[in-house]
Design an enzyme around this catalytic site. Sequence first.
Site, PDB file in Angstrom:
ATOM      1  N   CYS A 273       4.644 -46.616  19.308  1.00  0.00           N
ATOM      2  CA  CYS A 273       3.919 -46.015  18.184  1.00  0.00           C
ATOM      3  C   CYS A 273       4.722 -45.998  16.880  1.00  0.00           C
ATOM      4  CB  CYS A 273       3.516 -44.589  18.548  1.00  0.00           C
ATOM      5  SG  CYS A 273       2.401 -44.537  19.955  1.00  0.00           S
TER       6      CYS A 273
HETATM    7  N1  LIG Z   1       2.239 -44.930  24.831  1.00  0.00           N
HETATM    8  C1  LIG Z   1       1.944 -43.935  24.017  1.00  0.00           C
HETATM    9  O1  LIG Z   1       2.597 -42.905  24.014  1.00  0.00           O
HETATM   10  C2  LIG Z   1       0.777 -44.021  23.070  1.00  0.00           C
HETATM   11  C3  LIG Z   1       0.347 -42.854  22.420  1.00  0.00           C
HETATM   12  C4  LIG Z   1      -0.732 -42.896  21.572  1.00  0.00           C
HETATM   13  C5  LIG Z   1      -1.365 -44.129  21.343  1.00  0.00           C
HETATM   14  N2  LIG Z   1      -0.938 -45.252  21.965  1.00  0.00           N
HETATM   15  C6  LIG Z   1      -1.649 -46.489  21.711  1.00  0.00           C
HETATM   16  O2  LIG Z   1      -2.489 -46.759  22.824  1.00  0.00           O
HETATM   17  C7  LIG Z   1      -2.596 -48.168  23.042  1.00  0.00           C
HETATM   18  C8  LIG Z   1      -2.157 -48.509  24.444  1.00  0.00           C
HETATM   19  O3  LIG Z   1      -0.795 -48.160  24.577  1.00  0.00           O
HETATM   20  P1  LIG Z   1      -0.120 -47.939  25.990  1.00  0.00           P
HETATM   21  O4  LIG Z   1       1.189 -47.286  25.709  1.00  0.00           O
HETATM   22  O5  LIG Z   1      -1.052 -47.315  26.936  1.00  0.00           O
HETATM   23  O6  LIG Z   1       0.120 -49.459  26.423  1.00  0.00           O
HETATM   24  P2  LIG Z   1       0.549 -49.957  27.884  1.00  0.00           P
HETATM   25  O7  LIG Z   1       1.237 -51.257  27.673  1.00  0.00           O
HETATM   26  O8  LIG Z   1       1.245 -48.862  28.608  1.00  0.00           O
HETATM   27  O9  LIG Z   1      -0.830 -50.192  28.609  1.00  0.00           O
HETATM   28  C9  LIG Z   1      -1.732 -51.152  28.209  1.00  0.00           C
HETATM   29  C10 LIG Z   1      -2.353 -51.771  29.447  1.00  0.00           C
HETATM   30  O10 LIG Z   1      -3.368 -52.664  29.019  1.00  0.00           O
HETATM   31  C11 LIG Z   1      -3.352 -53.805  29.867  1.00  0.00           C
HETATM   32  N3  LIG Z   1      -4.045 -54.875  29.177  1.00  0.00           N
HETATM   33  C12 LIG Z   1      -3.603 -55.685  28.180  1.00  0.00           C
HETATM   34  N4  LIG Z   1      -4.581 -56.500  27.765  1.00  0.00           N
HETATM   35  C13 LIG Z   1      -5.677 -56.207  28.506  1.00  0.00           C
HETATM   36  C14 LIG Z   1      -6.984 -56.715  28.546  1.00  0.00           C
HETATM   37  N5  LIG Z   1      -7.376 -57.666  27.687  1.00  0.00           N
HETATM   38  N6  LIG Z   1      -7.842 -56.215  29.442  1.00  0.00           N
HETATM   39  C15 LIG Z   1      -7.459 -55.233  30.308  1.00  0.00           C
HETATM   40  N7  LIG Z   1      -6.218 -54.712  30.326  1.00  0.00           N
HETATM   41  C16 LIG Z   1      -5.340 -55.189  29.418  1.00  0.00           C
HETATM   42  C17 LIG Z   1      -1.882 -54.026  30.122  1.00  0.00           C
HETATM   43  O11 LIG Z   1      -1.671 -54.811  31.278  1.00  0.00           O
HETATM   44  C18 LIG Z   1      -1.377 -52.586  30.275  1.00  0.00           C
HETATM   45  O12 LIG Z   1      -1.438 -52.143  31.621  1.00  0.00           O
HETATM   46  C19 LIG Z   1      -1.747 -48.799  21.949  1.00  0.00           C
HETATM   47  O13 LIG Z   1      -2.555 -49.102  20.856  1.00  0.00           O
HETATM   48  C20 LIG Z   1      -0.777 -47.706  21.568  1.00  0.00           C
HETATM   49  O14 LIG Z   1      -0.317 -47.831  20.245  1.00  0.00           O
HETATM   50  C21 LIG Z   1       0.119 -45.217  22.836  1.00  0.00           C
END
Ligand SMILES: NC(=O)c1ccc[n+]([C@@H]2O[C@H](COP(=O)([O-])OP(=O)(O)OC[C@H]3O[C@@H](n4cnc5c(N)ncnc54)[C@H](O)[C@@H]3O)[C@@H](O)[C@H]2O)c1
Length: 448
Positions: A273
Amino acid sequence: MNGSLAEKIMRRTAHVAVIGLGYVGLPLAVASARAGFHAIGVEVNPERVEAINAAHSYIEDVGDDTLRPLVEDGLLRATTDYDALRDADVVFICVPTPYTSQRTPDLKYVIQAAEGIAPRLHPQHLVVLQSTTYPGTTVEVVKPILERGSGLSAESDFYLAFSPERIDPGNRRWSAYNTPKVVGGLTAEATAVAAAFLRQMGAPVHEVSSPDAAELTKLLENTFRAVNIALVNEIALLAERMGIDFWEVIEAAKTKPFGFMPFYPGAGVGGHCIPIDPYYLLWKAREYDFYTHFIELAAETNEAMPYHVVELVRRGLGRAGKALKGAHILVLGVAFKADIGDARNSPALRVLELLVRDGAEVRYHDPYVPRYTIGGDVFVREPITLESAPLDEATLRWADAAVIVTGHRVVDYGHIVEHAAMVVDSCNATAACGKQDKIIRLGAPFPS
Ligand SMILES: NC(=O)c1ccc[n+]([C@@H]2O[C@H](COP(=O)([O-])OP(=O)(O)OC[C@H]3O[C@@H](n4cnc5c(N)ncnc54)[C@H](O)[C@@H]3O)[C@@H](O)[C@H]2O)c1
């Protein structure tokens, strides 16, 4: 609000699909299932799908004991097959939104997810984008893909909204169940339907007038953090030069009950983030002939911190008559923050790369990150995969310097200080060890 979907939501008979079962998607799928909805995760990584269906969690904040009853009761399952979306009423997109090496938004996962939804979209579907992104993504990127691929209208046939995720991995006080949610739909109905669903999770919901406003809310929150972290990093560097202990100063400033909020200096910013999201806003702003100076300045300051940490190592070695080239350096904590195993964009990456670039021999220890790959970029051309070294006396004896990038509660820093020749502490993890000549603290006077 439309009768049938709203009713299904209120009765909790709506079927929920979560695309992307990571740090954001898995807790959301679990919260939906715990609220009594049938939840399915659509995830491209088959190993993750297998793990969830076996009730095995790979995310620290979700325990196997939480997953097991949900999986056993058929409330939660995972698949790689987008066709599962045909049976869903509510679809959340929780895929990554990284940036390119030139720091421009990379929306390929969001686009892939939208393209996967579009041919399976049906009237009354609610699609909520949760991935953090710049204002305009839901309307300018996701909406046209969904409409083109489905022949349906987001204004009249289905509901489209943006709701940012505020999850803070490792935070035991604020979770998906009590952190207020913000939501903005393309239409007032979409906002109401999405808000109705989110309220079922238990947390308060704050509605805004558009997806753009919801998208900017998230970027404001994360830019606020990036800018404030940069501010304390800058003043920590000044304090260091002035011979003042900045950690003592923060503790003192914290006693003010209003108008001050503590942020802490460190080796940089990491995770999915803070290092990324402000760049999304900066990039989009340029389309409006607008230059976001604070974001640029904060990025410059925060990204300079790993270089400063390496400089402290160099200075410390120099004091002992050693050069960085050929020195043995043990980096402690490669996760981007305390007590979790997420090492994405961690400042430790650049610290390790700069050390390798300058000829040091590196090892690392992190109880939560068993393997860590560095390089494959302009700093170190070839990727190098390292394994977490045991934190024993032999490893500490091997090191000319131990560099604490991220402090974890389970690590005994007293033991490290006792056995290491020199410790560079970038996060005040050794506070309890007091002042010692062998400890060089970022933001504190350099020991004589
Ligand atoms: N990690 C955090 O603390 C956090 C907090 C707030 C917001 N976010 C936002 O949330 C979003 C996701 O972040 P995250 O940390 O969960 O990411 P992550 O990498 O932990 O999880 C994302 C998942 O999506 C899967 N994926 C990728 N492409 C895909 C597709 N086309 N179809 C299905 N699955 C798919 C990946 O394999 C992975 O398991 C991002 O935009 C991030 O900025 C993250």
